[in-house]
Design a protein around this motif. Sequence first.
Motif, PDB file in Angstrom:
ATOM      1  N   VAL A 122      50.255  37.217  46.502  1.00  0.00           N
ATOM      2  CA  VAL A 122      50.816  38.040  45.425  1.00  0.00           C
ATOM      3  C   VAL A 122      51.875  38.987  45.974  1.00  0.00           C
ATOM      4  CG1 VAL A 122      50.268  39.897  43.793  1.00  0.00           C
ATOM      5  CG2 VAL A 122      48.806  37.869  43.917  1.00  0.00           C
ATOM      6  N   ARG A 123      51.649  39.510  47.170  1.00  0.00           N
ATOM      7  CA  ARG A 123      52.624  40.428  47.779  1.00  0.00           C
ATOM      8  C   ARG A 123      53.958  39.717  48.013  1.00  0.00           C
ATOM      9  NH1 ARG A 123      49.637  41.961  51.763  1.00  0.00           N
ATOM     10  NH2 ARG A 123      48.629  43.499  50.397  1.00  0.00           N
ATOM     11  N   ARG A 124      53.900  38.448  48.401  1.00  0.00           N
ATOM     12  CA  ARG A 124      55.140  37.698  48.613  1.00  0.00           C
ATOM     13  C   ARG A 124      55.859  37.430  47.295  1.00  0.00           C
ATOM     14  NH1 ARG A 124      55.373  32.753  50.522  1.00  0.00           N
ATOM     15  NH2 ARG A 124      57.434  33.159  51.358  1.00  0.00           N
ATOM     16  N   VAL A 125      55.084  37.212  46.244  1.00  0.00           N
ATOM     17  CA  VAL A 125      55.700  37.049  44.919  1.00  0.00           C
ATOM     18  C   VAL A 125      56.401  38.351  44.514  1.00  0.00           C
ATOM     19  CG1 VAL A 125      55.226  36.666  42.464  1.00  0.00           C
ATOM     20  CG2 VAL A 125      54.042  35.287  44.184  1.00  0.00           C
ATOM     21  N   ALA A 126      55.757  39.477  44.772  1.00  0.00           N
ATOM     22  CA  ALA A 126      56.350  40.767  44.452  1.00  0.00           C
ATOM     23  C   ALA A 126      57.615  41.008  45.264  1.00  0.00           C
ATOM     24  CB  ALA A 126      55.343  41.885  44.701  1.00  0.00           C
ATOM     25  N   ALA A 127      57.575  40.645  46.544  1.00  0.00           N
ATOM     26  CA  ALA A 127      58.745  40.845  47.408  1.00  0.00           C
ATOM     27  C   ALA A 127      59.923  40.000  46.956  1.00  0.00           C
ATOM     28  CB  ALA A 127      58.373  40.497  48.848  1.00  0.00           C
ATOM     29  N   ALA A 128      59.642  38.885  46.291  1.00  0.00           N
ATOM     30  CA  ALA A 128      60.712  38.019  45.775  1.00  0.00           C
ATOM     31  C   ALA A 128      61.223  38.499  44.422  1.00  0.00           C
ATOM     32  CB  ALA A 128      60.203  36.591  45.652  1.00  0.00           C
ATOM     33  N   GLY A 129      60.653  39.600  43.914  1.00  0.00           N
ATOM     34  CA  GLY A 129      61.097  40.144  42.648  1.00  0.00           C
ATOM     35  C   GLY A 129      60.614  39.365  41.440  1.00  0.00           C
ATOM     36  N   ARG A 130      59.508  38.628  41.581  1.00  0.00           N
ATOM     37  CA  ARG A 130      59.033  37.775  40.489  1.00  0.00           C
ATOM     38  C   ARG A 130      57.778  38.319  39.809  1.00  0.00           C
ATOM     39  NH1 ARG A 130      60.358  32.498  40.432  1.00  0.00           N
ATOM     40  NH2 ARG A 130      59.391  32.637  38.364  1.00  0.00           N
ATOM     41  N   LEU A 131      57.388  39.542  40.120  1.00  0.00           N
ATOM     42  CA  LEU A 131      56.168  40.093  39.561  1.00  0.00           C
ATOM     43  C   LEU A 131      56.497  41.138  38.503  1.00  0.00           C
ATOM     44  CD1 LEU A 131      53.232  39.376  40.312  1.00  0.00           C
ATOM     45  CD2 LEU A 131      53.174  41.437  41.716  1.00  0.00           C
ATOM     46  N   ARG A 132      55.927  41.002  37.299  1.00  0.00           N
ATOM     47  CA  ARG A 132      56.203  41.948  36.231  1.00  0.00           C
ATOM     48  C   ARG A 132      55.126  43.026  36.105  1.00  0.00           C
ATOM     49  NH1 ARG A 132      57.758  40.224  31.611  1.00  0.00           N
ATOM     50  NH2 ARG A 132      57.957  37.973  31.916  1.00  0.00           N
ATOM     51  N   VAL A 133      54.032  42.878  36.839  1.00  0.00           N
ATOM     52  CA  VAL A 133      52.949  43.870  36.822  1.00  0.00           C
ATOM     53  C   VAL A 133      52.720  44.344  38.251  1.00  0.00           C
ATOM     54  CG1 VAL A 133      51.856  42.818  34.804  1.00  0.00           C
ATOM     55  CG2 VAL A 133      51.156  42.086  37.093  1.00  0.00           C
ATOM     56  N   THR A 134      51.812  45.288  38.415  1.00  0.00           N
ATOM     57  CA  THR A 134      51.506  45.759  39.763  1.00  0.00           C
ATOM     58  C   THR A 134      50.783  44.667  40.546  1.00  0.00           C
ATOM     59  OG1 THR A 134      49.336  46.660  39.184  1.00  0.00           O
ATOM     60  CG2 THR A 134      51.245  48.103  38.869  1.00  0.00           C
ATOM     61  N   GLU A 135      50.840  44.746  41.840  1.00  0.00           N
ATOM     62  CA  GLU A 135      50.146  43.759  42.677  1.00  0.00           C
ATOM     63  C   GLU A 135      48.637  43.787  42.406  1.00  0.00           C
ATOM     64  OE1 GLU A 135      53.170  44.554  46.350  1.00  0.00           O
ATOM     65  OE2 GLU A 135      51.164  43.860  46.869  1.00  0.00           O
ATOM     66  N   ARG A 136      48.100  44.977  42.254  1.00  0.00           N
ATOM     67  CA  ARG A 136      46.656  45.078  41.998  1.00  0.00           C
ATOM     68  C   ARG A 136      46.289  44.370  40.703  1.00  0.00           C
ATOM     69  NH1 ARG A 136      42.996  50.636  41.628  1.00  0.00           N
ATOM     70  NH2 ARG A 136      41.070  49.603  40.953  1.00  0.00           N
ATOM     71  N   ARG A 137      47.072  44.601  39.637  1.00  0.00           N
ATOM     72  CA  ARG A 137      46.769  43.950  38.367  1.00  0.00           C
ATOM     73  C   ARG A 137      46.897  42.434  38.492  1.00  0.00           C
ATOM     74  NH1 ARG A 137      46.894  45.177  32.937  1.00  0.00           N
ATOM     75  NH2 ARG A 137      45.748  47.007  33.621  1.00  0.00           N
ATOM     76  N   ALA A 138      47.924  41.986  39.200  1.00  0.00           N
ATOM     77  CA  ALA A 138      48.123  40.537  39.356  1.00  0.00           C
ATOM     78  C   ALA A 138      46.956  39.903  40.109  1.00  0.00           C
ATOM     79  CB  ALA A 138      49.434  40.264  40.091  1.00  0.00           C
ATOM     80  N   VAL A 139      46.522  40.529  41.195  1.00  0.00           N
ATOM     81  CA  VAL A 139      45.402  39.999  41.975  1.00  0.00           C
ATOM     82  C   VAL A 139      44.141  39.930  41.117  1.00  0.00           C
ATOM     83  CG1 VAL A 139      43.822  40.494  43.888  1.00  0.00           C
ATOM     84  CG2 VAL A 139      46.289  40.673  44.227  1.00  0.00           C
ATOM     85  N   GLU A 140      43.876  41.002  40.386  1.00  0.00           N
ATOM     86  CA  GLU A 140      42.663  41.042  39.580  1.00  0.00           C
ATOM     87  C   GLU A 140      42.693  40.000  38.460  1.00  0.00           C
ATOM     88  OE1 GLU A 140      42.474  45.121  38.393  1.00  0.00           O
ATOM     89  OE2 GLU A 140      41.457  45.753  40.239  1.00  0.00           O
ATOM     90  N   LEU A 141      43.863  39.808  37.839  1.00  0.00           N
ATOM     91  CA  LEU A 141      43.972  38.817  36.774  1.00  0.00           C
ATOM     92  C   LEU A 141      43.784  37.391  37.314  1.00  0.00           C
ATOM     93  CD1 LEU A 141      46.923  40.196  34.605  1.00  0.00           C
ATOM     94  CD2 LEU A 141      44.554  39.877  33.877  1.00  0.00           C
ATOM     95  N   VAL A 142      44.450  37.089  38.420  1.00  0.00           N
ATOM     96  CA  VAL A 142      44.336  35.745  38.995  1.00  0.00           C
ATOM     97  C   VAL A 142      42.909  35.477  39.446  1.00  0.00           C
ATOM     98  CG1 VAL A 142      45.068  34.230  40.870  1.00  0.00           C
ATOM     99  CG2 VAL A 142      46.757  35.624  39.673  1.00  0.00           C
ATOM    100  N   HIS A 143      42.318  36.444  40.124  1.00  0.00           N
ATOM    101  CA  HIS A 143      40.957  36.269  40.636  1.00  0.00           C
ATOM    102  C   HIS A 143      39.955  36.104  39.496  1.00  0.00           C
ATOM    103  CE1 HIS A 143      37.567  36.638  43.344  1.00  0.00           C
ATOM    104  NE2 HIS A 143      37.083  37.644  42.631  1.00  0.00           N
ATOM    105  N   ALA A 144      40.035  36.975  38.494  1.00  0.00           N
ATOM    106  CA  ALA A 144      39.092  36.911  37.377  1.00  0.00           C
ATOM    107  C   ALA A 144      39.262  35.624  36.575  1.00  0.00           C
ATOM    108  CB  ALA A 144      39.283  38.127  36.465  1.00  0.00           C
ATOM    109  N   ALA A 145      40.509  35.252  36.311  1.00  0.00           N
ATOM    110  CA  ALA A 145      40.760  34.044  35.528  1.00  0.00           C
ATOM    111  C   ALA A 145      40.333  32.797  36.285  1.00  0.00           C
ATOM    112  CB  ALA A 145      42.239  33.959  35.158  1.00  0.00           C
ATOM    113  N   GLY A 146      40.613  32.751  37.572  1.00  0.00           N
ATOM    114  CA  GLY A 146      40.232  31.588  38.363  1.00  0.00           C
ATOM    115  C   GLY A 146      38.729  31.410  38.432  1.00  0.00           C
ATOM    116  N   THR A 147      38.029  32.509  38.672  1.00  0.00           N
ATOM    117  CA  THR A 147      36.571  32.443  38.732  1.00  0.00           C
ATOM    118  C   THR A 147      35.993  32.063  37.368  1.00  0.00           C
ATOM    119  OG1 THR A 147      36.490  34.091  40.507  1.00  0.00           O
ATOM    120  CG2 THR A 147      34.477  33.757  39.225  1.00  0.00           C
ATOM    121  N   GLY A 148      36.533  32.665  36.312  1.00  0.00           N
ATOM    122  CA  GLY A 148      36.047  32.351  34.973  1.00  0.00           C
ATOM    123  C   GLY A 148      36.286  30.905  34.589  1.00  0.00           C
TER     124      GLY A 148
END
Length: 228
Positions: free
Chosen positions: A132-158
């Motif tokens: 996620v940090r690399r996505v943010a560094a590329a300017g492709r993240l519209r939310v905070t890194e923390r929010r992105a990690v939590e969304l991906v992790h929660a959605a993947g597990t669910g």
Amino acid sequence: MATTTGSPGRQQTRERIVEVAARLLGEQGAAAVTTRAVAQAAGMQAPTIYRFFEDKDALLDAVAEHVLAAYVAGKAPAEDDADPVAALRAGWEAHVGFGLANPAVFALVTDPRRGARSPAAVTGLEVLRARVRRVAAAGRLRVTERRAVELVHAAGTGAVLTLLATPPHERDPGLADAMYDAVAAAILTDAPAQDPGVSLRAVAPTLPGLSRAERALLAEWLERAEVG
């Protein structure tokens, strides 16, 4: 809690127990991982198990850690991926694939009482954070890194738990992809983000010319700015 190991012989015995228990777990589920069954399959007396693990839960923890650690070790470092957005999706697909291939282990490591103390689970989450940090560094993240990690992790597990709860012949083969697409739409931009703070937060930990304390302070300020 497992007892400590000493000599190479003890370590080999412990590894044998864990490997046999992992096979039973994968083939028959957690209920099959009894002290008697593991000892019989490993060709040893049941009391031997208790020299290494105080109870079944401790043995299951070790088994889950063994399988998960092997999976996490096989993940490519985030910096080896040329396209950070593609790498994020590849990580999602690997996560879903692992869960479906290892339902009993996945159930153990997603149990809040177990996963929180799993070093391999923590390492796996760090791999996700790095991607996620690399996505943010590329300017492709519209939310905070923390929010992105939590969304991906929660959605993947669910998504995995939902699929595992559904009989194989009734599973929607496109569910995981649809879930990822929904999350991607929420966290990714089509073009580099206009907010310079997003990229700055991603590179702050590696900025040259700053001490470790200064970089940490900068990261804290940027985090506060996000919350504000």
